[in-house]
Design an enzyme around this catalytic site. Structure first.
Site, PDB file in Angstrom:
ATOM      1  N   GLY A   1       4.766  -5.945  -1.122  1.00 26.57           N
ATOM      2  CA  GLY A   1       3.787  -5.949  -0.136  1.00 26.57           C
ATOM      3  C   GLY A   1       2.513  -6.112  -0.410  1.00 26.57           C
ATOM      4  N   CYS A   2       2.295  -6.290  -1.732  1.00 25.14           N
ATOM      5  CA  CYS A   2       0.825  -6.345  -2.170  1.00 25.14           C
ATOM      6  C   CYS A   2       0.802  -7.962  -2.609  1.00 25.14           C
ATOM      7  CB  CYS A   2       0.451  -5.510  -3.372  1.00 25.14           C
ATOM      8  SG  CYS A   2       0.462  -3.833  -2.732  1.00 25.14           S
ATOM      9  N   ALA A   3      -0.404  -8.569  -2.394  1.00 23.06           N
ATOM     10  CA  ALA A   3      -0.599  -9.965  -2.941  1.00 23.06           C
ATOM     11  C   ALA A   3      -0.741  -9.862  -4.410  1.00 23.06           C
ATOM     12  CB  ALA A   3      -1.833 -10.198  -2.268  1.00 23.06           C
TER      13      ALA A   3
END
Length: 136
Positions: A49-51
Site C-alpha cells: 500500500g506504499c508507493a
C-alpha cells in the site's frame, strides 16, 4: 497519548515555521535511524500500500512494543522515524489506542503529504496496530 520522543518532534515542528524546514527535519530523522538489516527485508516485513519499498520489523519484549523499519525513499524513512517516536516503548496493549491520525495532525503532515504518501502512512499505521493486536 504520545511518548516523550514524539513530544520532542512536536516541539521541534513548533520551532520550525516553514514547511520545507519541517520536511527536511523529517528526512533528517530518517537519516539518523539505523538501517534495517537486509536479512529482515523480506515479504513478511514488507508493507503493502506504499508507493515506496517499506519494511517494518516489530518486536514485543516484556510487554513493550517497538519496531525498526526502512524504506528506499528518504521522506518515508523519516515518516518511519516519526512513527517510531510515537509508538516505540509503549505497552503493547496501548498501541491500538493511540490516535495516530490526531497525533500526526499536530505536525501538519496531513496537509503536506501527497495522496500516495498519506496512503502509505496509513498502511504503516495499520500494520503497527495489527501486530500489536496480535500480541496483546
Amino acid at each position: 497519548m504520545a511518548t516523550p520522543a514524539f513530544e520532542e518532534i512536536v516541539e521541534d515542528f513548533e520551532f520550525l515555521e516553514d514547511w520545507e524546514d519541517r520536511y527536511r527535519h523529517v528526512i533528517e530523522q530518517g537519516k539518523a535511524m539505523e538501517p534495517l538489516n537486509d536479512a529482515l527485508k523480506v515479504p513478511a516485513t514488507k508493507v503493502h500500500g506504499c508507493a515506496s519499498q517499506v519494511w517494518l520489523h516489530p518486536i514485543v519484549e516484556n510487554g513493550a512494543f517497538r519496531f525498526d523499519g526502512d524504506s528506499d525513499a528518504l521522506i518515508v524513512r523519516g515518516l518511519i522515524a516519526v512513527l517510531r517516536s510515537l509508538y516505540n516503548g509503549l505497552p503493547v496493549g496501548d498501541v491500538p489506542k493511540v490516535d495516530a491520525g490526531g497525533e500526526l495532525a499536530r505536525l501538519g503532515l496531513n496537509d503536506h503529504l501527497s495522496a500516495q504518501r498519506s496512503n502509505g502512512l496509513r498502511a504503516m499505521i495499520e500494520r503497527i496496530r495489527d501486530v500489536a493486536q496480535e500480541n496483546v
